[in-house]
Each structure stands twice: as structure tokens, then as C-alpha cells.
Design a protein around this motif. Structure first.
Motif, PDB file in Angstrom:
ATOM      1  N   ARG A 179      -0.104  -9.344  11.324  1.00  0.00           N
ATOM      2  CA  ARG A 179       0.935  -8.871  11.135  1.00  0.00           C
ATOM      3  C   ARG A 179       1.740  -8.543  10.416  1.00  0.00           C
ATOM      4  O   ARG A 179       2.132  -6.993   9.590  1.00  0.00           O
ATOM      5  CB  ARG A 179       2.406  -9.281  12.829  1.00  0.00           C
ATOM      6  N   LEU A 180       2.204  -9.091   9.286  1.00  0.00           N
ATOM      7  CA  LEU A 180       2.181  -9.160   7.997  1.00  0.00           C
ATOM      8  C   LEU A 180       1.780  -8.649   7.774  1.00  0.00           C
ATOM      9  O   LEU A 180       2.003  -7.080   5.859  1.00  0.00           O
ATOM     10  CB  LEU A 180       2.688 -10.058   7.470  1.00  0.00           C
ATOM     11  N   VAL A 181      -0.237  -8.691   7.214  1.00  0.00           N
ATOM     12  CA  VAL A 181      -0.957  -7.679   6.583  1.00  0.00           C
ATOM     13  C   VAL A 181      -0.413  -7.060   6.743  1.00  0.00           C
ATOM     14  O   VAL A 181      -0.952  -5.505   5.526  1.00  0.00           O
ATOM     15  CB  VAL A 181      -2.111  -8.947   5.632  1.00  0.00           C
ATOM     16  N   GLY A 182      -1.392  -6.509   7.440  1.00  0.00           N
ATOM     17  CA  GLY A 182      -1.036  -4.717   8.293  1.00  0.00           C
ATOM     18  C   GLY A 182       0.190  -3.691   7.750  1.00  0.00           C
ATOM     19  O   GLY A 182       0.165  -3.240   7.109  1.00  0.00           O
ATOM     20  N   GLU A 183       1.371  -4.170   8.136  1.00  0.00           N
ATOM     21  CA  GLU A 183       2.891  -3.826   7.293  1.00  0.00           C
ATOM     22  C   GLU A 183       2.770  -4.067   5.968  1.00  0.00           C
ATOM     23  O   GLU A 183       3.413  -3.129   4.817  1.00  0.00           O
ATOM     24  CB  GLU A 183       3.803  -5.263   7.906  1.00  0.00           C
ATOM     25  N   ALA A 184       2.065  -5.308   5.356  1.00  0.00           N
ATOM     26  CA  ALA A 184       2.228  -4.780   3.591  1.00  0.00           C
ATOM     27  C   ALA A 184       1.344  -3.758   3.093  1.00  0.00           C
ATOM     28  O   ALA A 184       2.001  -3.361   2.114  1.00  0.00           O
ATOM     29  CB  ALA A 184       2.144  -6.155   3.297  1.00  0.00           C
ATOM     30  N   LEU A 185       0.084  -3.572   3.468  1.00  0.00           N
ATOM     31  CA  LEU A 185      -0.612  -2.568   2.905  1.00  0.00           C
ATOM     32  C   LEU A 185      -0.211  -1.462   3.433  1.00  0.00           C
ATOM     33  O   LEU A 185      -0.431  -0.244   2.782  1.00  0.00           O
ATOM     34  CB  LEU A 185      -1.723  -2.738   3.768  1.00  0.00           C
ATOM     35  N   THR A 186       0.695  -1.872   4.633  1.00  0.00           N
ATOM     36  CA  THR A 186       1.503   0.013   5.130  1.00  0.00           C
ATOM     37  C   THR A 186       2.287   0.568   3.896  1.00  0.00           C
ATOM     38  O   THR A 186       2.488   1.420   3.494  1.00  0.00           O
ATOM     39  CB  THR A 186       1.846   0.019   6.051  1.00  0.00           C
ATOM     40  N   GLN A 187       3.283  -0.531   3.819  1.00  0.00           N
ATOM     41  CA  GLN A 187       4.108  -0.760   2.850  1.00  0.00           C
ATOM     42  C   GLN A 187       3.481  -0.026   1.235  1.00  0.00           C
ATOM     43  O   GLN A 187       4.657   0.762   0.553  1.00  0.00           O
ATOM     44  CB  GLN A 187       5.321  -2.103   2.846  1.00  0.00           C
ATOM     45  N   ALA A 188       2.587  -1.271   0.741  1.00  0.00           N
ATOM     46  CA  ALA A 188       1.604  -0.435  -0.076  1.00  0.00           C
ATOM     47  C   ALA A 188       2.176   0.879  -0.215  1.00  0.00           C
ATOM     48  O   ALA A 188       1.774   1.921  -1.766  1.00  0.00           O
ATOM     49  CB  ALA A 188       0.750  -1.604  -0.717  1.00  0.00           C
ATOM     50  N   GLN A 189       0.983   1.530   0.334  1.00  0.00           N
ATOM     51  CA  GLN A 189       0.663   3.033   0.569  1.00  0.00           C
ATOM     52  C   GLN A 189       2.219   3.771   0.443  1.00  0.00           C
ATOM     53  O   GLN A 189       1.894   4.698   0.389  1.00  0.00           O
ATOM     54  CB  GLN A 189      -0.346   3.291   2.277  1.00  0.00           C
ATOM     55  N   ARG A 190       3.116   3.245   1.298  1.00  0.00           N
ATOM     56  CA  ARG A 190       4.034   4.480   1.541  1.00  0.00           C
ATOM     57  C   ARG A 190       5.051   4.066   0.408  1.00  0.00           C
ATOM     58  O   ARG A 190       5.618   5.488  -0.299  1.00  0.00           O
ATOM     59  CB  ARG A 190       4.795   3.929   2.142  1.00  0.00           C
ATOM     60  N   VAL A 191       5.290   2.989  -0.669  1.00  0.00           N
ATOM     61  CA  VAL A 191       6.439   3.167  -1.877  1.00  0.00           C
ATOM     62  C   VAL A 191       5.408   3.190  -2.628  1.00  0.00           C
ATOM     63  O   VAL A 191       5.811   4.141  -3.801  1.00  0.00           O
ATOM     64  CB  VAL A 191       7.028   1.502  -1.838  1.00  0.00           C
ATOM     65  N   VAL A 192       4.520   3.186  -3.324  1.00  0.00           N
ATOM     66  CA  VAL A 192       3.170   3.188  -4.467  1.00  0.00           C
ATOM     67  C   VAL A 192       2.315   4.139  -4.578  1.00  0.00           C
ATOM     68  O   VAL A 192       2.211   4.926  -4.886  1.00  0.00           O
ATOM     69  CB  VAL A 192       2.983   1.562  -4.740  1.00  0.00           C
ATOM     70  N   ILE A 193       1.527   4.267  -3.730  1.00  0.00           N
ATOM     71  CA  ILE A 193       0.538   5.482  -3.235  1.00  0.00           C
ATOM     72  C   ILE A 193       1.114   6.072  -3.268  1.00  0.00           C
ATOM     73  O   ILE A 193       0.697   6.789  -3.868  1.00  0.00           O
ATOM     74  CB  ILE A 193      -0.277   5.094  -2.874  1.00  0.00           C
ATOM     75  N   GLU A 194       1.733   6.923  -2.374  1.00  0.00           N
ATOM     76  CA  GLU A 194       2.597   8.298  -2.514  1.00  0.00           C
ATOM     77  C   GLU A 194       3.895   8.888  -3.723  1.00  0.00           C
ATOM     78  O   GLU A 194       4.069   9.622  -4.272  1.00  0.00           O
ATOM     79  CB  GLU A 194       3.291   8.080  -0.700  1.00  0.00           C
TER      80      GLU A 194
END
Length: 236
Positions: A179-194
Motif C-alpha cells: 500500500r505504501l509504495v503505491g501511495e508513495a509513487l502516486t505522491q511523487a507524480q502528483r507533487v513533483v512530476i506535475e
């Protein structure tokens, strides 16, 4: 390289490094890093009180102090860029706080796993970005994650002992880790990639190159996470 694009790697010319677009790229990047370090300090400090032993409590407390020292170093770097640290962190506060609200640990062992998984993914992510920064910024990121008593090693040893003492813990932490890795990767995309990449990396690459590098980066983050879970004897 044109004036409005950041350098693609360390050691680029001073004109590119001082361009407004690159300075904003750095402000965003170090803003999210600073808020991540501050959040890590707060979480470790808070969760330390639930430690099963005084030794564990002292260990988490020491790691928390380390995170706060990193926060101060990144804040000084932002000030050196002419940015106000609080202003630089503000755009990321809501999203990062929401991530932590979604991933509240159920107990101390889940807290350890959260520190282990999310901090490692952050380290990998920023290390990958570091190769594209000017030498001073790149060196700062390397030093943050390459100092003695890295949290990942400390947390790995403690998790390994916990799993050895309580085999039933493995299935629960494996599920929590997924669960954590899914949330962490989504967070990286949302906060940094975007927010950060379009102001920096994306300006220096064509659309196809940018998409390919993003895919490669996240594939590497996932592989690294799987390797770390395997070392703990857990299924990613």
C-alpha cells in the motif's frame, strides 16, 4: 542550451544555472525536499514515544534530529537561492499532509515500515534528479542521503529483528508495504512530476524523451522497492 532551460546534467554553464526557469525549478525542488525533511522529523519525533524499548525510542529520536538538521541545511540552501523557505514549502504542504493522513500507521511496526519505504523512495527519486542539477545543488542532495548512519540501514536492521521475533508480522507488513509504495509513487507524480518537472526537466527534453525518462525513473523506483522488500523476506 537556451536561456530558459535548466541544465540537463551537473556542470553546465553558469548562464543556464542562473536562468529564471532553473532557479524556479530549484526553488520548487528544494521546497518539497525541505517540507519532506520537516515532516519526517515531526513523524519520527511523534512516533518515538510508542517505541517498545528505550533503545528504540532513543534511536528514532536520533534519526528525527538528523532529519531536522537536513531541513535546516535545505532551508539555508533555499535562502542562498534568494528564496524564502516557508514560501517555497507552502505549495506542497497540503498534498504532503494529505499523503500522511492517507497512510497513518496502525502501530509502531507499521510506522517503521512507513519510514523505511517512503524515505527510501524519496532518496532514490532525489538521487536521480541530482544528476541533472548544478554541482552545488547536486552535492547537497548527495550529502543528505549519503551521510553516516543512514536511516534506511537502521530501520532495516530493526525491521529484520522484528520479523525474526514475530513471523506473523511478515504478512501484515508486506501488505502495508504494498500500500505504501503505491501511495508513495502516486505522491511523487502528483507533487513533483506535475509541478517541478515541467518547469525544469521537461523544458530541456522533447515530449517523447520526457515521457520515456519519467517511465524509466518510476520503473527503477519500483525495482528498488522490490529489492528492499526481498531483503526483508517480504513480497513486494
Amino acid at each position: 542550451m537556451s536561456e530558459n532551460k535548466p541544465p540537463a546534467a551537473s556542470g553546465q554553464g553558469s548562464a543556464a544555472v542562473t536562468s529564471p526557469a532553473y532557479q524556479q525549478f530549484l526553488t520548487d525542488l528544494f521546497g518539497v525536499i525541505a517540507y519532506g525533511e520537516l515532516s519526517a522529523f515531526e513523524r519520527m519525533s511523534s512516533d518515538a514515544r510508542f517505541s517498545p524499548t528505550l533503545h528504540d525510542r532513543a534511536t528514532l529520536g536520533r534519526l528525527a534530529v538528523r532529519e531536522y538538521a537536513h531541513f535546516e541545511r535545505v532551508s539555508r540552501h533555499l535562502e542562498g537561492l534568494g528564496a524564502d523557505p516557508e514560501t517555497a514549502m507552502a505549495p506542497f504542504q497540503q498534498s504532503v499532509d494529505a499523503f500522511h493522513d492517507r497512510t497513518r500507521p496502525g502501530d509502531w511496526y507499521e510506522s517503521l515500515m512507513k519510514f523505511y519505504v517512503t524515505d527510501a523512495i524519496s532518496d532514490d527519486f532525489y538521487a536521480a534528479l541530482g544528476s541533472r542539477l548544478d554541482p552545488e545543488s547536486s552535492a547537497l542532495i548527495s550529502s543528505l542521503h549519503g551521510s553516516s548512519e543512514a536511516p534506511g540501514e537502521v530501520l532495516f536492521d530493526r525491521l529484520q529483528r522484528s520479523l525474526k521475533d514475530d513471523p506473523r508480522l511478515a504478512s501484515r507488513l508486506a501488505l502495508w508495504g504494498r500500500r505504501l509504495v503505491g501511495e508513495a509513487l502516486t505522491q511523487a507524480q502528483r507533487v513533483v512530476i506535475e509541478r517541478t518537472f515541467p518547469k525544469g526537466l521537461a523544458d530541456a527534453l522533447s515530449g517523447e524523451e520526457y515521457d520515456a525518462q519519467v517511465r524509466d525513473l518510476f520503473s527503477q523506483l519500483t525495482r528498488n522497492h522490490s529489492r528492499r522488500m526481498s531483503l526483508l523476506g517480504l513480497t513486494a
